[in-house]
Each structure stands twice: as C-alpha cells, then as structure tokens.
Design an enzyme around this catalytic site. Structure first.
Site, PDB file in Angstrom:
ATOM      1  N   ILE A   1       0.934  -1.194  -0.163  1.00  0.00           N
ATOM      2  CA  ILE A   1       0.147  -0.172   0.002  1.00  0.00           C
ATOM      3  C   ILE A   1       0.833   1.161  -0.049  1.00  0.00           C
ATOM      4  O   ILE A   1       0.646   2.208  -0.644  1.00  0.00           O
ATOM      5  CB  ILE A   1      -0.906  -0.123   1.301  1.00  0.00           C
ATOM      6  CG1 ILE A   1      -1.951  -1.327   1.170  1.00  0.00           C
ATOM      7  CG2 ILE A   1      -1.778   1.259   1.377  1.00  0.00           C
ATOM      8  CD1 ILE A   1      -2.968  -1.362  -0.003  1.00  0.00           C
TER       9      ILE A   1
ATOM     10  N   GLY B   1      -5.824  -2.428   8.419  1.00  0.00           N
ATOM     11  CA  GLY B   1      -5.423  -3.562   9.410  1.00  0.00           C
ATOM     12  C   GLY B   1      -5.637  -2.845  11.066  1.00  0.00           C
ATOM     13  O   GLY B   1      -5.763  -3.748  11.764  1.00  0.00           O
TER      14      GLY B   1
ATOM     15  N   CYS C   1      -9.407  -2.923   2.183  1.00  0.00           N
ATOM     16  CA  CYS C   1      -9.781  -3.003   0.659  1.00  0.00           C
ATOM     17  C   CYS C   1     -11.301  -3.583   0.388  1.00  0.00           C
ATOM     18  O   CYS C   1     -12.034  -3.219  -0.364  1.00  0.00           O
ATOM     19  CB  CYS C   1      -8.764  -4.161  -0.071  1.00  0.00           C
ATOM     20  SG  CYS C   1      -8.330  -5.554   0.630  1.00  0.00           S
TER      21      CYS C   1
ATOM     22  N   ARG D   1      -8.773 -13.326  -1.567  1.00  0.00           N
ATOM     23  CA  ARG D   1      -7.380 -13.726  -1.940  1.00  0.00           C
ATOM     24  C   ARG D   1      -6.396 -14.054  -0.852  1.00  0.00           C
ATOM     25  O   ARG D   1      -6.789 -13.638   0.290  1.00  0.00           O
ATOM     26  CB  ARG D   1      -6.907 -12.759  -2.676  1.00  0.00           C
ATOM     27  CG  ARG D   1      -6.436 -11.359  -2.337  1.00  0.00           C
ATOM     28  CD  ARG D   1      -5.099 -11.568  -1.546  1.00  0.00           C
ATOM     29  NE  ARG D   1      -4.651 -10.128  -0.926  1.00  0.00           N
ATOM     30  CZ  ARG D   1      -4.647 -10.070   0.387  1.00  0.00           C
ATOM     31  NH1 ARG D   1      -5.184 -10.957   1.114  1.00  0.00           N
ATOM     32  NH2 ARG D   1      -4.310  -8.908   1.100  1.00  0.00           N
TER      33      ARG D   1
ATOM     34  N   GLY E   1     -18.202  -6.490   8.190  1.00  0.00           N
ATOM     35  CA  GLY E   1     -19.670  -6.112   8.430  1.00  0.00           C
ATOM     36  C   GLY E   1     -19.294  -4.624   9.380  1.00  0.00           C
ATOM     37  O   GLY E   1     -19.817  -3.616   9.058  1.00  0.00           O
TER      38      GLY E   1
ATOM     39  N   HIS F   1     -10.058  -9.875  -4.780  1.00  0.00           N
ATOM     40  CA  HIS F   1     -11.178 -10.565  -4.038  1.00  0.00           C
ATOM     41  C   HIS F   1     -12.425 -10.508  -4.785  1.00  0.00           C
ATOM     42  O   HIS F   1     -12.724  -9.643  -5.713  1.00  0.00           O
ATOM     43  CB  HIS F   1     -11.663  -9.750  -2.657  1.00  0.00           C
ATOM     44  CG  HIS F   1     -10.405  -9.303  -1.917  1.00  0.00           C
ATOM     45  ND1 HIS F   1      -9.941 -10.339  -1.006  1.00  0.00           N
ATOM     46  CD2 HIS F   1      -9.944  -8.173  -1.331  1.00  0.00           C
ATOM     47  CE1 HIS F   1      -8.781  -9.943  -0.227  1.00  0.00           C
ATOM     48  NE2 HIS F   1      -8.784  -8.425  -0.654  1.00  0.00           N
TER      49      HIS F   1
ATOM     50  N   GLN G   1      -7.311  -5.669  -4.447  1.00  0.00           N
ATOM     51  CA  GLN G   1      -6.979  -5.376  -3.023  1.00  0.00           C
ATOM     52  C   GLN G   1      -5.592  -4.501  -2.806  1.00  0.00           C
ATOM     53  O   GLN G   1      -5.509  -3.794  -1.978  1.00  0.00           O
ATOM     54  CB  GLN G   1      -6.684  -6.709  -2.158  1.00  0.00           C
ATOM     55  CG  GLN G   1      -5.144  -7.541  -2.428  1.00  0.00           C
ATOM     56  CD  GLN G   1      -5.290  -8.200  -3.718  1.00  0.00           C
ATOM     57  OE1 GLN G   1      -6.196  -8.262  -4.572  1.00  0.00           O
ATOM     58  NE2 GLN G   1      -4.164  -8.939  -4.161  1.00  0.00           N
TER      59      GLN G   1
HETATM   60  P1  NAD Z   1       3.232  -4.769   3.518  1.00  0.00           P
HETATM   61  O1  NAD Z   1       3.582  -5.848   4.372  1.00  0.00           O
HETATM   62  O2  NAD Z   1       3.425  -5.081   2.103  1.00  0.00           O
HETATM   63  O3  NAD Z   1       4.128  -3.342   3.800  1.00  0.00           O
HETATM   64  C1  NAD Z   1       4.408  -2.970   4.842  1.00  0.00           C
HETATM   65  C2  NAD Z   1       5.520  -2.278   4.914  1.00  0.00           C
HETATM   66  O4  NAD Z   1       5.955  -1.607   6.265  1.00  0.00           O
HETATM   67  C3  NAD Z   1       6.892  -2.957   4.631  1.00  0.00           C
HETATM   68  O5  NAD Z   1       7.642  -2.026   3.700  1.00  0.00           O
HETATM   69  C4  NAD Z   1       7.587  -3.277   5.906  1.00  0.00           C
HETATM   70  O6  NAD Z   1       9.193  -3.484   5.596  1.00  0.00           O
HETATM   71  C5  NAD Z   1       7.210  -1.823   6.681  1.00  0.00           C
HETATM   72  N1  NAD Z   1       7.154  -2.037   8.187  1.00  0.00           N
HETATM   73  C6  NAD Z   1       7.017  -3.396   8.785  1.00  0.00           C
HETATM   74  N2  NAD Z   1       6.989  -2.922  10.052  1.00  0.00           N
HETATM   75  C7  NAD Z   1       7.486  -1.563   9.946  1.00  0.00           C
HETATM   76  C8  NAD Z   1       7.488  -0.635  11.337  1.00  0.00           C
HETATM   77  N3  NAD Z   1       7.658  -1.100  12.390  1.00  0.00           N
HETATM   78  N4  NAD Z   1       7.712   0.432  11.014  1.00  0.00           N
HETATM   79  C9  NAD Z   1       7.697   0.982   9.628  1.00  0.00           C
HETATM   80  N5  NAD Z   1       7.748   0.275   8.622  1.00  0.00           N
HETATM   81  C10 NAD Z   1       7.450  -1.156   8.873  1.00  0.00           C
HETATM   82  O7  NAD Z   1       1.735  -4.318   4.239  1.00  0.00           O
HETATM   83  P2  NAD Z   1       0.900  -3.864   3.228  1.00  0.00           P
HETATM   84  O8  NAD Z   1      -0.031  -5.012   2.560  1.00  0.00           O
HETATM   85  O9  NAD Z   1       1.029  -2.739   2.510  1.00  0.00           O
HETATM   86  O10 NAD Z   1      -0.450  -3.442   4.532  1.00  0.00           O
HETATM   87  C11 NAD Z   1      -0.268  -2.231   5.150  1.00  0.00           C
HETATM   88  C12 NAD Z   1      -1.568  -1.721   5.751  1.00  0.00           C
HETATM   89  O11 NAD Z   1      -2.402  -1.724   4.756  1.00  0.00           O
HETATM   90  C13 NAD Z   1      -2.213  -2.832   6.921  1.00  0.00           C
HETATM   91  O12 NAD Z   1      -2.979  -2.184   7.712  1.00  0.00           O
HETATM   92  C14 NAD Z   1      -2.943  -3.429   6.002  1.00  0.00           C
HETATM   93  O13 NAD Z   1      -4.137  -4.448   6.611  1.00  0.00           O
HETATM   94  C15 NAD Z   1      -3.671  -2.634   4.990  1.00  0.00           C
HETATM   95  N6  NAD Z   1      -4.190  -2.940   3.745  1.00  0.00           N
HETATM   96  C16 NAD Z   1      -3.645  -4.120   2.895  1.00  0.00           C
HETATM   97  C17 NAD Z   1      -4.004  -4.376   1.666  1.00  0.00           C
HETATM   98  C18 NAD Z   1      -3.459  -5.422   0.893  1.00  0.00           C
HETATM   99  O14 NAD Z   1      -4.328  -6.178   0.210  1.00  0.00           O
HETATM  100  N7  NAD Z   1      -2.278  -5.626   0.994  1.00  0.00           N
HETATM  101  C19 NAD Z   1      -5.220  -3.665   1.296  1.00  0.00           C
HETATM  102  C20 NAD Z   1      -5.880  -2.707   2.096  1.00  0.00           C
HETATM  103  C21 NAD Z   1      -5.171  -2.353   3.261  1.00  0.00           C
END
Ligand code: NAD
Length: 339
Positions: free
Chosen positions: A13, A109, A139, A167, A193, A218, A300
């Site tokens: 993201i 998250g 998402c 997914r 929900g 998804h 997503q």
């Molecule tokens: P990801 O694992 O792809 O990326 C997370 C990033 O944060 C990585 O670069 C990691 O190195 C870094 N990181 C890890 N711990 C850290 C810390 N303590 N401090 C700073 N950086 C740190 O995760 P993502 O999929 O991008 O998810 C990030 C957020 O977005 C979560 O809340 C997730 O639920 C939400 N989200 C994800 C998706 C998806 O499909 N991937 C969709 C919508 C929302």
C-alpha cells in the site's frame, strides 16, 4: 505551498500511496520510511524519493546496503504536515505522531477505535474535514462501501448479506496461504460488516468470508434487500453516477477476476492497478422487485489508494468538496478510463 506528505511503511500500500501523492499538484512527497534496506527501498531511492530509516539505529543498516538515507522517521515526521501510515497493523506509531503534532492516516489493518473516524470519500468526506487522525478501512470494506453507499442513498437498503471470497495473499508475497485449500473465516460476522458500519453506522449488514488460493483479487457475492422496488437497470444507473464503480460484462469475455486483471493491464496504469470496484453488469439480478443480487471484484492492492489521497485533502482541508477531490484524484490516476 503544496502540503508535505510522509509515508511510513513502504510495502504494497505504501509504495502505491507514495506514487499517487507524487502525482498531485497540491501535495508533495516529503519522503518514505522503511524498516529494511531491501529492493523496495532501493527502487524508492532510484525514483528520487527521500528514504528514511524507520528506526533510530536503522540508518547504518541502510548505508551499509548502499541506500542513502535522509534521516530517521523522527526526522521525516518533522518535515511533514501529515503521515500516511502504511505499516502492518498495530505498529504503534500514534504516540510519535501525537508528540510531533502531525496529522495521520492509517490503513484497514488497524481497528476503527484507533482513530474513531473511518473514511470513504464518497460517503463521509465532509465529516472528516480538518480531523487529526483517520483510518481508511480495508480493501474489502472500501469495495463494499463503494456499491452499498450509492444504493442506500438513492434507493434505500433494508439489509445486506455479503459473502466475500478473499485472495490468500498479495502477488509479491511467498509466505502466506492457503495454496491448496479453502479456509472459512469462522468469526461471525467477519470483521468486514462492522467495518462497513464504521463509515455507514446505520447500514444493516452481515458478512461472511472464505479465503481461497488466488493472489489477484477478492470477489464479493452481495445480496441486498432494497427499501423500494428497482430494476437491474435502475441499480446500474445509480452506480454509473458514482466514480470508482465500473461495470464489466461476462458477455464481453470478462468471465472471472483473471480477465479483470488482464483488462487492468491493458489500461496501462501504474503497476496495472485497478482502483475501481468492478461489478458484473450481467450478474446484477433483482428477484421479486426488491431482492438484489450482484457480484463485484476488488483489486486489494490498489482500491484504497485514491481514498488515501482524498483523505489527505480532507484532513488538511486542501479541498472542502469531496466530489471535487475525487475528480482531481481520479484524473491524476487515470480513473474513469475504464467506464
Ligand atoms: P506490507 O507488508 O506489504 O508493507 C508493510 C511495509 O511496512 C513494509 O515495507 C515493511 O517493511 C514496513 N514495516 C514493517 N514494520 C514496520 C515498522 N514497525 N515501522 C515502519 N515500517 C514497517 O503491508 P501492506 O499490505 O502494504 O499493508 C499495510 C496496511 O495496509 C495494513 O494495515 C493492511 O491491513 C492494509 N491494507 C492492505 C491491503 C493489501 O491487500 N495488501 C489492502 C488494503 C489495506
């Protein structure tokens, strides 16, 4: 002066939000913070983004790996008007942002209670104007709100049952699964929900989720009891009035999420992302006048990206009108080209 935006967490993201921010003329990317000096950090530096180490002792690690760092997260936060936090859930940076007096946006998250304000540009932009902290829900939740909010606003929704086929993980991940199983979410309702209700508190919605071995999208099967009778065409007309909802057709050969993602690749957008929710127009059915069924697919990795850009505008009050912000964001990302 464009608003200065920091991105903390540069993964799936974070890197997309950073690119989207860099495209806007009313904001600029102050820098991105990362924990590890991996290939994503190296590519961020190659793009010209200022890279900061997320931890105080991390800078040496980055320098050793050949990634020039501009400082630590604490330095970046001082350079910013707002931080988009894209770290994994519960990374715990709120006290740091509060201490620095900087506004912040979190991702799905996190729990709604972290901010007590969850954002969707079409549904509650105006409620979030000037807020210090907000969360852009997940998402799946964003995808559900994209189609349910217009239905509720223009026809009226009595109740919803949404079954989500989720997914397993993202395409760039090789750790999570399942890779050969179907995993039901045993919690009832699934978190989606209540999450939808964090933006649309009055919506009567129940959700069920299962996880399947796919990485690309998804898929939602949605059943809605409408407050008044409507035809499938009337429902499609309502969605046409809203940005970020597109329709696809099985008759055109879009039989599955595979063809939707192929279509996204053909649109040649950044990373082949599909920011819109895609509804199958020939899968919209109304039974007995008021029971609506439809299928939609959610990319997503990217549907929350335009929402983050609009959330920045709302919190910093760069634009008071949510519709105008959405149009500006959508134009910059090429949204609308798939209609
Ligand atoms: P990801 O694992 O792809 O990326 C997370 C990033 O944060 C990585 O670069 C990691 O190195 C870094 N990181 C890890 N711990 C850290 C810390 N303590 N401090 C700073 N950086 C740190 O995760 P993502 O999929 O991008 O998810 C990030 C957020 O977005 C979560 O809340 C997730 O639920 C939400 N989200 C994800 C998706 C998806 O499909 N991937 C969709 C919508 C929302």
């Amino acid at each position: 002066m464009p608003a200065r935006i920091a991105v903390n967490g540069y993964g799936t993201i974070g890197k997309r939000v950073a690119d989207a921010v860099a495209l806007q003329d009313d904001m600029r990317l102050a820098g991105v913070a990362k924990t590890k000096p991996d290939f994503e950090a190296k590519l961020a530096a190659r793009k010209g983004y200022a890279v900061y180490a997320a931890t105080p002792d991390g800078a040496a690690k980055f320098e050793k790996a050949g990634v020039k760092v501009a400082g630590t997260l604490a330095d970046l936060v001082k350079e910013a008007d707002l931080v988009v936090d894209c770290t994994p859930e519960e990374s715990g940076y709120k006290p740091l942002y509060e201490k620095a007096g900087v506004k912040a946006i979190w991702q799905g998250g996190e729990e709604h209670t972290l901010t007590n304000l969850s954002f969707n540009a079409a549904a509650n932009y105006e409620d979030c104007l000037g807020a210090s902290f907000v969360r852009v829900p997940s998402c799946n939740t964003t995808g559900l709100i994209r189609t349910l909010y217009p239905l509720d606003a223009h026809i009226g929704v009595e109740k919803v049952l949404a079954v989500m086929v989720r997914r397993a993980t993202d395409p760039g991940d090789s750790k999570k699964g399942p890779i050969n199983a179907i995993e039901p979410e045993l919690e009832m309702p699934s978190h989606h929900g209540p999450d939808v209700q964090s933006v649309l508190p009055k919506l009567n919605i129940h959700t069920i989720a299962v996880k399947v071995p796919t990485t690309i999208m998804h898929l939602h099967t949605v059943s809605v009891d409408l407050k008044k009778a409507a035809t499938a065409d009337q429902v499609l007309d309502v969605w046409k009035r809203f940005p970020r909802v597109i329709s696809v057709s099985g008759g055109d050969g879009v039989k599955s999420t595979a063809q939707i993602m192929e279509m996204a690749r053909d649109l040649s957008r950044n990373r082949s992302d599909l920011y819109e929710v895609a509804v199958w127009r020939d899968g919209v059915h109304v039974v007995d006048g008021r029971r609506l069924y439809y299928f939609q697919a959610v990319h997503q990795e990217s549907d929350v990206v335009p929402e983050n850009v609009d959330a920045i505008r709302a919190l910093l009050e760069l634009e008071k009108d949510g519709r105008k912000s959405m149009l500006k964001t959508d134009r910059s990302l090429g949204i609308g080209t798939a209609k």
